[in-house]
Design a protein around this motif. Structure first.
Motif, PDB file in Angstrom:
ATOM      1  N   GLU A  58      87.858 -11.425  13.975  1.00 23.63           N
ATOM      2  CA  GLU A  58      86.920 -10.995  12.963  1.00 23.63           C
ATOM      3  C   GLU A  58      85.858 -12.114  12.714  1.00 23.63           C
ATOM      4  N   THR A  59      85.629 -13.054  13.325  1.00 18.40           N
ATOM      5  CA  THR A  59      84.687 -14.148  12.845  1.00 18.40           C
ATOM      6  C   THR A  59      83.921 -14.544  13.782  1.00 18.40           C
ATOM      7  N   GLY A  60      83.407 -13.587  14.786  1.00 25.63           N
ATOM      8  CA  GLY A  60      82.523 -14.061  15.720  1.00 25.63           C
ATOM      9  C   GLY A  60      81.220 -14.424  15.160  1.00 25.63           C
ATOM     10  N   ASP A  61      80.535 -15.509  15.502  1.00 28.61           N
ATOM     11  CA  ASP A  61      79.340 -15.957  15.060  1.00 28.61           C
ATOM     12  C   ASP A  61      78.229 -14.830  14.926  1.00 28.61           C
ATOM     13  N   ARG A  62      76.933 -15.185  14.360  1.00 30.47           N
ATOM     14  CA  ARG A  62      75.976 -13.926  14.046  1.00 30.47           C
ATOM     15  C   ARG A  62      75.446 -13.483  15.429  1.00 30.47           C
ATOM     16  N   PHE A  63      75.165 -14.369  16.420  1.00 36.48           N
ATOM     17  CA  PHE A  63      74.552 -13.893  17.422  1.00 36.48           C
ATOM     18  C   PHE A  63      75.511 -13.201  18.378  1.00 36.48           C
ATOM     19  N   GLU A  64      76.959 -13.650  18.508  1.00 34.37           N
ATOM     20  CA  GLU A  64      78.011 -12.579  19.103  1.00 34.37           C
ATOM     21  C   GLU A  64      77.965 -11.024  18.552  1.00 34.37           C
ATOM     22  N   LYS A  65      77.415 -10.916  17.306  1.00 36.11           N
ATOM     23  CA  LYS A  65      77.604  -9.904  16.528  1.00 36.11           C
ATOM     24  C   LYS A  65      76.322  -8.859  16.980  1.00 36.11           C
ATOM     25  N   GLU A  66      75.339  -9.407  17.431  1.00 32.77           N
ATOM     26  CA  GLU A  66      74.238  -8.578  17.815  1.00 32.77           C
ATOM     27  C   GLU A  66      74.652  -7.309  18.692  1.00 32.77           C
ATOM     28  N   GLU A  67      73.641  -6.352  18.748  1.00 32.20           N
ATOM     29  CA  GLU A  67      74.013  -5.114  19.300  1.00 32.20           C
ATOM     30  C   GLU A  67      74.012  -5.361  20.999  1.00 32.20           C
ATOM     31  N   LEU A  68      74.572  -4.424  21.848  1.00 28.50           N
ATOM     32  CA  LEU A  68      74.644  -4.613  23.063  1.00 28.50           C
ATOM     33  C   LEU A  68      73.055  -4.565  23.983  1.00 28.50           C
ATOM     34  N   ASP A  69      72.145  -3.707  23.272  1.00 31.54           N
ATOM     35  CA  ASP A  69      70.869  -3.939  23.802  1.00 31.54           C
ATOM     36  C   ASP A  69      70.318  -5.168  23.416  1.00 31.54           C
ATOM     37  N   TRP A  70      70.420  -5.640  22.542  1.00 29.68           N
ATOM     38  CA  TRP A  70      69.917  -6.933  22.254  1.00 29.68           C
ATOM     39  C   TRP A  70      70.330  -7.967  23.302  1.00 29.68           C
ATOM     40  N   HIS A  71      71.489  -8.017  23.462  1.00 36.54           N
ATOM     41  CA  HIS A  71      72.001  -8.838  24.655  1.00 36.54           C
ATOM     42  C   HIS A  71      71.672  -8.663  25.846  1.00 36.54           C
ATOM     43  N   LYS A  72      71.402  -7.555  26.285  1.00 31.79           N
ATOM     44  CA  LYS A  72      70.543  -6.979  27.583  1.00 31.79           C
ATOM     45  C   LYS A  72      69.270  -7.803  27.402  1.00 31.79           C
ATOM     46  N   ARG A  73      68.461  -7.716  26.549  1.00 31.16           N
ATOM     47  CA  ARG A  73      67.117  -8.239  26.454  1.00 31.16           C
ATOM     48  C   ARG A  73      67.404  -9.704  26.639  1.00 31.16           C
ATOM     49  N   LEU A  74      68.384 -10.312  25.899  1.00 29.66           N
ATOM     50  CA  LEU A  74      68.606 -11.587  25.859  1.00 29.66           C
ATOM     51  C   LEU A  74      68.872 -12.020  27.538  1.00 29.66           C
ATOM     52  N   ARG A  75      69.631 -11.399  28.072  1.00 30.10           N
ATOM     53  CA  ARG A  75      69.975 -11.560  29.800  1.00 30.10           C
ATOM     54  C   ARG A  75      68.514 -11.429  30.313  1.00 30.10           C
ATOM     55  N   GLY A  76      67.650 -10.630  30.038  1.00 28.25           N
ATOM     56  CA  GLY A  76      66.414 -10.582  30.758  1.00 28.25           C
ATOM     57  C   GLY A  76      65.643 -11.714  30.445  1.00 28.25           C
ATOM     58  N   GLY A  77      65.804 -12.287  29.217  1.00 31.13           N
ATOM     59  CA  GLY A  77      64.997 -13.394  28.774  1.00 31.13           C
ATOM     60  C   GLY A  77      65.322 -14.884  29.792  1.00 31.13           C
ATOM     61  N   PHE A  78      66.430 -14.912  29.937  1.00 30.80           N
ATOM     62  CA  PHE A  78      66.984 -15.973  30.634  1.00 30.80           C
ATOM     63  C   PHE A  78      66.654 -15.816  32.101  1.00 30.80           C
ATOM     64  N   LEU A  79      66.703 -14.487  32.714  1.00 28.55           N
ATOM     65  CA  LEU A  79      66.183 -14.548  34.157  1.00 28.55           C
ATOM     66  C   LEU A  79      64.719 -14.640  34.219  1.00 28.55           C
ATOM     67  N   ALA A  80      63.950 -14.268  33.281  1.00 27.85           N
ATOM     68  CA  ALA A  80      62.450 -14.470  33.176  1.00 27.85           C
ATOM     69  C   ALA A  80      62.177 -15.873  33.164  1.00 27.85           C
ATOM     70  N   ILE A  81      62.962 -16.950  32.356  1.00 29.65           N
ATOM     71  CA  ILE A  81      62.579 -18.056  32.351  1.00 29.65           C
ATOM     72  C   ILE A  81      63.028 -18.738  33.574  1.00 29.65           C
ATOM     73  N   ALA A  82      64.014 -18.396  34.225  1.00 30.46           N
ATOM     74  CA  ALA A  82      64.277 -18.853  35.594  1.00 30.46           C
ATOM     75  C   ALA A  82      63.428 -18.527  36.717  1.00 30.46           C
ATOM     76  N   GLU A  83      62.852 -17.279  36.393  1.00 26.94           N
ATOM     77  CA  GLU A  83      61.911 -17.015  37.620  1.00 26.94           C
ATOM     78  C   GLU A  83      60.501 -17.506  37.378  1.00 26.94           C
ATOM     79  N   ALA A  84      60.166 -17.996  36.004  1.00 30.73           N
ATOM     80  CA  ALA A  84      58.809 -18.819  35.482  1.00 30.73           C
ATOM     81  C   ALA A  84      59.299 -20.281  36.098  1.00 30.73           C
ATOM     82  N   ASN A  85      60.442 -20.821  36.315  1.00 32.73           N
ATOM     83  CA  ASN A  85      60.826 -22.100  36.453  1.00 32.73           C
ATOM     84  C   ASN A  85      61.568 -22.651  37.794  1.00 32.73           C
TER      85      ASN A  85
END
Length: 227
Positions: free
Chosen positions: A164-191
């Protein structure tokens, strides 16, 4: 025969990715592998790594900075990173120690920048200030479908009594985490020269072996050192 005890150039390796992909475990495993190959290394994390940065970590992950907005949090992360670089990362690299960090500046780009909407110019300026030229030699991005990663996080929290105590980033909605995943993949593509994406949807031993293969190929000076 090669001198397996001679010092080799210090390297700075960072691990990135979403929640539950196994970064902390693999940082520890890489540290152990390096030490078995007679490489002096230290591991650290962000936010954190120094007393001041750990205080910022606690403030943010408890949700106390949410009202500041993503821009305010980016500034907090940069302040913590500046202390981390000056007090831990740079001194160890000067001593010849390898540094392995569980998260670094790419997390700010992914969380507050690409996902949180903070202006690229602000992110870039904070990055320049905090890094002070200490860019990672290699960034390993562990990639995994967020739904599968959530199951890992839930299992870990139940095991640790933290369901019951996950930190605030773990509590974000699934869609937010999907966008986060896309963000990391974009960083990898750019570097592409710095970043390597590895599927985290495999066993810990298999993932460890995949990471070691990448590290030893990127830094061939490790090849002559005895485990």
């Amino acid at each position: 025969m090669p001198d397996t005890t001679a010092p080799i150039p210090a390297r700075f390796i960072t691990f990135e990715g979403g929640e539950g992909v196994g970064k902390s475990t693999q940082v520890k495993r890489l540290l152990n592998n390096l030490e078995r190959h007679n490489v002096r290394a230290v591991r650290t994390r962000e936010p954190g790594g120094t007393p001041k940065a750990e205080a910022v970590r606690s403030f943010i992950l408890q949700g106390r900075s949410e009202s500041w907005g993503a821009g305010g949090e980016a500034v907090l992360f940069a302040a913590a990173r500046l202390d981390h670089v000056n007090q831990l990362i740079a001194p160890n690299l000067r001593k010849g120690n390898w540094v392995l960090s569980d998260r670094f500046h790419d997390s700010t780009r992914a969380y507050q920048g690409l996902t949180g909407g903070v202006d690229e110019k602000l992110i870039g300026a904070l990055e320049t200030l905090a890094l002070n030229g200490h860019n990672p030699d290699l960034t390993i991005i562990l990639d995994m479908d967020p739904e599968a990663a959530f199951k890992r996080v839930a299992a870990r929290e139940v095991e640790e009594g933290l369901a019951e105590t996950g930190d605030r980033f773990e509590k974000e909605e699934l869609d937010w985490h999907k966008r986060l995943r896309g963000g990391f993949l974009a960083i990898a593509e750019a570097n592409p020269d710095r970043c390597v994406v590895i599927s985290a949807d495999q066993g810990e031993d298999e993932l460890e072996a995949a990471i070691w293969a990448i590290v030893s190929a990127r830094f061939p000076e490790l090849g002559g050192r005895t485990a």
